[in-house]
Design a protein around this motif. Structure first.
Motif, PDB file in Angstrom:
ATOM      1  N   GLY A 125      36.093  40.391  29.565  1.00  0.00           N
ATOM      2  CA  GLY A 125      34.757  40.689  29.423  1.00  0.00           C
ATOM      3  C   GLY A 125      34.830  42.098  28.472  1.00  0.00           C
ATOM      4  N   ARG A 129      31.445  36.730  29.447  1.00  0.00           N
ATOM      5  CA  ARG A 129      30.443  37.510  30.189  1.00  0.00           C
ATOM      6  C   ARG A 129      30.563  36.561  32.085  1.00  0.00           C
ATOM      7  N   ASN A 130      31.918  35.549  32.417  1.00  0.00           N
ATOM      8  CA  ASN A 130      31.644  35.172  33.748  1.00  0.00           C
ATOM      9  C   ASN A 130      32.654  35.082  34.417  1.00  0.00           C
ATOM     10  N   LYS A 131      32.198  36.884  34.829  1.00  0.00           N
ATOM     11  CA  LYS A 131      32.796  37.876  35.693  1.00  0.00           C
ATOM     12  C   LYS A 131      33.328  36.927  37.055  1.00  0.00           C
ATOM     13  N   THR A 132      33.012  35.808  37.301  1.00  0.00           N
ATOM     14  CA  THR A 132      33.390  35.070  38.726  1.00  0.00           C
ATOM     15  C   THR A 132      34.972  33.970  38.151  1.00  0.00           C
ATOM     16  N   GLN A 141      30.026  46.186  24.719  1.00  0.00           N
ATOM     17  CA  GLN A 141      29.071  46.448  25.698  1.00  0.00           C
ATOM     18  C   GLN A 141      28.134  47.183  25.628  1.00  0.00           C
ATOM     19  N   ASP A 153      24.816  40.860  27.964  1.00  0.00           N
ATOM     20  CA  ASP A 153      23.616  39.021  29.390  1.00  0.00           C
ATOM     21  C   ASP A 153      22.346  39.362  28.767  1.00  0.00           C
ATOM     22  N   GLY A 196      36.881  37.358  35.372  1.00  0.00           N
ATOM     23  CA  GLY A 196      36.595  38.851  36.199  1.00  0.00           C
ATOM     24  C   GLY A 196      36.327  40.121  34.864  1.00  0.00           C
ATOM     25  N   ASN A 197      35.963  40.899  35.200  1.00  0.00           N
ATOM     26  CA  ASN A 197      34.954  41.882  34.193  1.00  0.00           C
ATOM     27  C   ASN A 197      36.695  43.196  33.285  1.00  0.00           C
ATOM     28  N   GLU A 198      37.395  43.135  33.685  1.00  0.00           N
ATOM     29  CA  GLU A 198      38.350  43.535  32.868  1.00  0.00           C
ATOM     30  C   GLU A 198      38.702  43.112  31.003  1.00  0.00           C
TER      31      GLU A 198
END
Length: 294
Positions: free
Chosen positions: A230, A220-223, A236, A178, A226-228
């Motif tokens: 990325g 990095r756009n989790k919304t 990380q 981030d 999703g996190n998976e």
């Protein structure tokens, strides 16, 4: 009488030749030290010229001379580092090379003085880093953040960051991915987003994804994704953490390189000072034997 005069003149000539040969044989200047110092500094001189040339060529290719006012970019420009280091090495090599060849004590003194400054500066830097580890770490972090901010402003800086993230440390961002929010092209924008928003450079991606230049888009756009996705695509760990791990893992190698570099500097200083002392001794002997030239 003519035969005696010729004999005496011949004896005198032979005496002069004998004294001349004796003078050469007892010279205080060691050819080994002289030409060893000369040869090593020729290499150093050419290396400095090469670095300076690379820096100038890179600046011309990037048209940097038209934007010298942008100091924030120039300070972190690898070409600028090549220019500064190359010019300094060029001057040091010139002093050592010409000083040894021409037996110039002033140039040899300048050569020794420059090497001494470098040596004590490195020693002081090492002590300060050891004493103020956290402060140095914070300073390095700020510089890395500045490099991320100027990622797209300089092609050489971009290549350097990509090499660090992709090939050397295999990391992303300073502390976390981030950190790329500090760059205007990769920051997450709620209003007016574009294709690289909430993304990272392709150098952050795992090796199996680097063939796709768009592998970092939206990573990095989790919304939205999703996190998976990325986590599976990009590194990380931050580069600061990975750099500390690399340094600890290679501490022996780094120490050997630093010690060898310091020993070479000390040998250079001692050799130049030894040659300088021999030259002064030889001058004293010459002036003693030829008082009319004082």
């Amino acid at each position: 009488m003519p035969q005696q005069a010729a004999t005496s003149s011949g004896n005198a000539a032979r005496g002069l030749r004998i004294r001349y040969r004796r003078h050469k044989e007892t010279s205080e200047i060691s050819p080994l030290i002289k030409y060893l110092l000369f040869g090593s500094n020729v290499i150093l001189w050419l290396f400095g010229f090469f670095l300076f040339g690379v820096g100038v060529y890179a600046w011309i290719e990037k048209d940097t001379f038209t934007r010298l006012s942008n100091l924030s970019v120039i300070v972190f420009d690898p070409a600028f580092i090549f220019l500064v280091v190359g010019s300094f090495v060029f001057v040091i090599g010139f002093c050592g090379c010409v000083g040894a060849l021409r037996e110039n004590t002033n140039l040899l003194l300048a050569f020794s003085f420059a090497l001494g400054i470098i040596f004590f500066a490195e020693l002081a830097l090492g002590i300060l880093i050891f004493m103020y580890k956290e402060k140095v770490k914070d300073e390095v972090k700020q510089n890395l953040v500045s490099m991320i901010t100027n990622y797209r402003e300089d092609e050489d800086l971009q290549d350097l960051i990509d090499w660090i993230q992709r090939d050397w440390l295999k990391c992303c961002g300073v502390a976390i991915p981030d950190d790329w929010d500090q760059n205007q092209y990769f920051m997450c924008k709620i209003l007016d987003p574009w294709i690289e928003s909430c993304g990272v450079p392709p150098s952050c991606c795992y090796p199996e994804y680097t063939h796709n230049r768009q592998c970092g888009y939206g990573a990095r756009n989790k919304t939205l994704i999703g996190n998976e996705v990325g986590i599976n695509k990009i590194y990380q760990d931050g580069c600061l953490k990975k750099g500390e791990e690399w340094f600890k893992a290679h501490i022996l190698t780094v120490s050997i390189v630093v010690v060898c570099f310091a020993v070479l500097q000390i040998l250079g200083i001692c050799t130049a000072q030894s040659l300088r002392s021999d030259i002064n001794t030889q001058k004293s002997r010459w002036f003693r034997d030829h008082p009319r030239y004082r």
